[in-house]
Design a protein around this motif. Sequence first.
Motif, PDB file in Angstrom:
ATOM      1  N   LEU A 181       0.803  -1.219   0.000  1.00 39.80           N
ATOM      2  CA  LEU A 181       0.000   0.000   0.000  1.00 39.80           C
ATOM      3  C   LEU A 181       0.841   1.277   0.000  1.00 39.80           C
ATOM      4  O   LEU A 181       0.315   2.367   0.151  1.00 39.80           O
ATOM      5  CB  LEU A 181      -0.941  -0.001   1.208  1.00 39.80           C
ATOM      6  CG  LEU A 181      -1.918  -1.184   1.280  1.00 39.80           C
ATOM      7  CD1 LEU A 181      -2.733  -1.126   2.568  1.00 39.80           C
ATOM      8  CD2 LEU A 181      -2.836  -1.228   0.069  1.00 39.80           C
ATOM      9  N   MET A 182       2.136   1.149  -0.188  1.00 41.49           N
ATOM     10  CA  MET A 182       3.034   2.299  -0.154  1.00 41.49           C
ATOM     11  C   MET A 182       2.896   3.120  -1.433  1.00 41.49           C
ATOM     12  O   MET A 182       2.771   2.560  -2.526  1.00 41.49           O
ATOM     13  CB  MET A 182       4.472   1.810  -0.007  1.00 41.49           C
ATOM     14  CG  MET A 182       5.494   2.903   0.231  1.00 41.49           C
ATOM     15  SD  MET A 182       7.127   2.191   0.615  1.00 41.49           S
ATOM     16  CE  MET A 182       7.513   1.387  -0.933  1.00 41.49           C
ATOM     17  N   PRO A 183       2.911   4.452  -1.340  1.00 45.31           N
ATOM     18  CA  PRO A 183       2.908   5.278  -2.549  1.00 45.31           C
ATOM     19  C   PRO A 183       4.082   4.933  -3.454  1.00 45.31           C
ATOM     20  O   PRO A 183       5.174   4.599  -2.989  1.00 45.31           O
ATOM     21  CB  PRO A 183       3.031   6.699  -2.004  1.00 45.31           C
ATOM     22  CG  PRO A 183       2.463   6.619  -0.618  1.00 45.31           C
ATOM     23  CD  PRO A 183       2.860   5.272  -0.109  1.00 45.31           C
ATOM     24  N   ARG A 184       3.876   5.036  -4.764  1.00 45.70           N
ATOM     25  CA  ARG A 184       4.896   4.659  -5.750  1.00 45.70           C
ATOM     26  C   ARG A 184       5.598   5.867  -6.370  1.00 45.70           C
ATOM     27  O   ARG A 184       6.501   5.692  -7.171  1.00 45.70           O
ATOM     28  CB  ARG A 184       4.255   3.827  -6.860  1.00 45.70           C
ATOM     29  CG  ARG A 184       3.550   2.570  -6.371  1.00 45.70           C
ATOM     30  CD  ARG A 184       4.495   1.641  -5.662  1.00 45.70           C
ATOM     31  NE  ARG A 184       3.788   0.502  -5.072  1.00 45.70           N
ATOM     32  CZ  ARG A 184       4.322  -0.312  -4.162  1.00 45.70           C
ATOM     33  NH1 ARG A 184       5.554  -0.078  -3.726  1.00 45.70           N
ATOM     34  NH2 ARG A 184       3.631  -1.327  -3.672  1.00 45.70           N
ATOM     35  N   THR A 185       5.190   7.084  -6.029  1.00 46.02           N
ATOM     36  CA  THR A 185       5.790   8.258  -6.645  1.00 46.02           C
ATOM     37  C   THR A 185       7.313   8.238  -6.531  1.00 46.02           C
ATOM     38  O   THR A 185       7.869   7.858  -5.491  1.00 46.02           O
ATOM     39  CB  THR A 185       5.261   9.549  -6.005  1.00 46.02           C
ATOM     40  OG1 THR A 185       5.964  10.664  -6.545  1.00 46.02           O
ATOM     41  CG2 THR A 185       5.431   9.547  -4.496  1.00 46.02           C
TER      42      THR A 185
END
Length: 566
Positions: A181-185
């Motif tokens: 669920l970690m942001p991928r930016t």
Amino acid sequence: MDAIRKNDLSTPVEQLHSNEQLKLRSRFLRGTLEQSLAEPLTGSIAADDALLTKFFGVYQQDDRDLREERRVSRLEPLYSFMVRVRLPGGVCTARQWLALDAQARATANGQLRMTTRQTFQFHGVLKHNLAKHIQGIAAAGLDTIAACGDDNRNVICTANPLFSRAHAEATATARKLSEHLMPRTAAYRELLLQQPASSGLPENEEPLYGPTYLPRKFKIAIAVPPSNDVDIYAHDLGFVAIVENGEIVGYNVLVGGGMGMTHKVPTTFPRLSTLAGFCNAEEIVEVAEHTMCIQRDFGDRLDRAHARFKYTIEDRGIEWFKAELARRRGKPLEPARAFGFTTNGDRYGWHRGEDGRWHCTVFIRNGRIADSAEAPLMSTLRQIASELPVVFALTTNRNVTLAGVEDADRSRIDALLLAGGLAGLSSPAGLEQNAMACVALPTCGLAMAESERYLPSLLHKLEALVEAAGLADTPITIRMSGCPNGCSRPFLAEIGLVGKAPGKYNLYLGGSPRGERLNSLCRENIGEQQILDALRPLLNAYASERAGGEAFGDFLIRTGALSRAS
């Protein structure tokens, strides 16, 4: 009314909350942070960039104790940054502990602080050291992304992965959920780790979050009964492990919990999560993703005070949620299974785990790891990490367990704790063993009253009351927060104190030592003497009228003493 959906921008942008508009135009959190960090004439960064850095675990702060003095001297506030680590399950190796300890002394204020979300945060990081500080954390195999911001925060679970097979699986699951669920930016890597920039901005740079991420923060916890040390009912999404023959067969799913509120705004309130059903162990990532995305799609993006998942569940109802989750998954949750909790506190001192190794939980006052005239806590833990291959397991009550200790090494740890004057920290006495306070002043910009700096003094006076009542060493859960955002989870405590103004608190009573009941507002906007005067007769009544080992909060509810005291 449905809020803006990830792939549906039909709601006019100008109607969205300003934070939503900022996220939308930020180019996946890049904003103008590169320019802000390079600006040499100020210790701060631009206001919009300060909002975006929260997604990277970074809060801009200033020393509120010095604000007026610096204003009079025509100096800008003494800006610095708080940096929070993403540490799923609170697990830290001895090597990582030493690296974080060194980073605290090199580029922060020389201290480590443990948080109520089972991780570390650093204070006093200056702007010119910010990238270097985060790169030092990365060198230890850790990061800070999503430790704050409108995303899934650090995933917590019942402490100590080495205690049993079930605890190991829960910790591994916390790590799996956090990674998934970690942001991928790429903005974090480009701007703070200073790695090569991405070529172009792909439309699917955030496949789960989209360009506007979540309406507000989202918190996940995993509990392994009978311990509720994570306060499972206080989170947006909770998973209660169902253990059979030592193995986790699945999880009960709880949704819509949260502690924050605003004084005098009845549309904001703390809420316990609601039991929704059961999923098998292999389904937990799928359930977590769909649940978070339901909040992404239906959470309020117009009013941030109404944007937490608890309000989505409160407004739409648990049956709506279960139907929406079933539609997305293609099948419903199974009926919930039986479970029970005995405590939401920590077990101090030595205890033996399932595989025969030992574990020692050490009390850390308010989660602050520092050397003091009283005891060289930071140095002692540094020495333990240098000499022994222990695992440091952080608890959400802001204590630390030295885990996985072999028989031959136990005496060495005892000797080091004794030499450092810390032997008593493995078995604290009195009210302090179940007390917790948020950081509050001088660094938290939301604090309305003291908390961490004041609680020890108040506890000393409360100890006199309980001793006079004949209740010495009787466990009572006490939580203090400098504001109603409730980071220390005061609304679950038997005695909760929530800051209202300098020296003034709202007094909440009647929570459960198992963490499954909210307390109630008893007195409003009162000072220290009024707090003591309100508690004295209740403690005396508890001492003379309690039934067996009845807890203080349970006594107040059973006897109706709480309603009489309000």
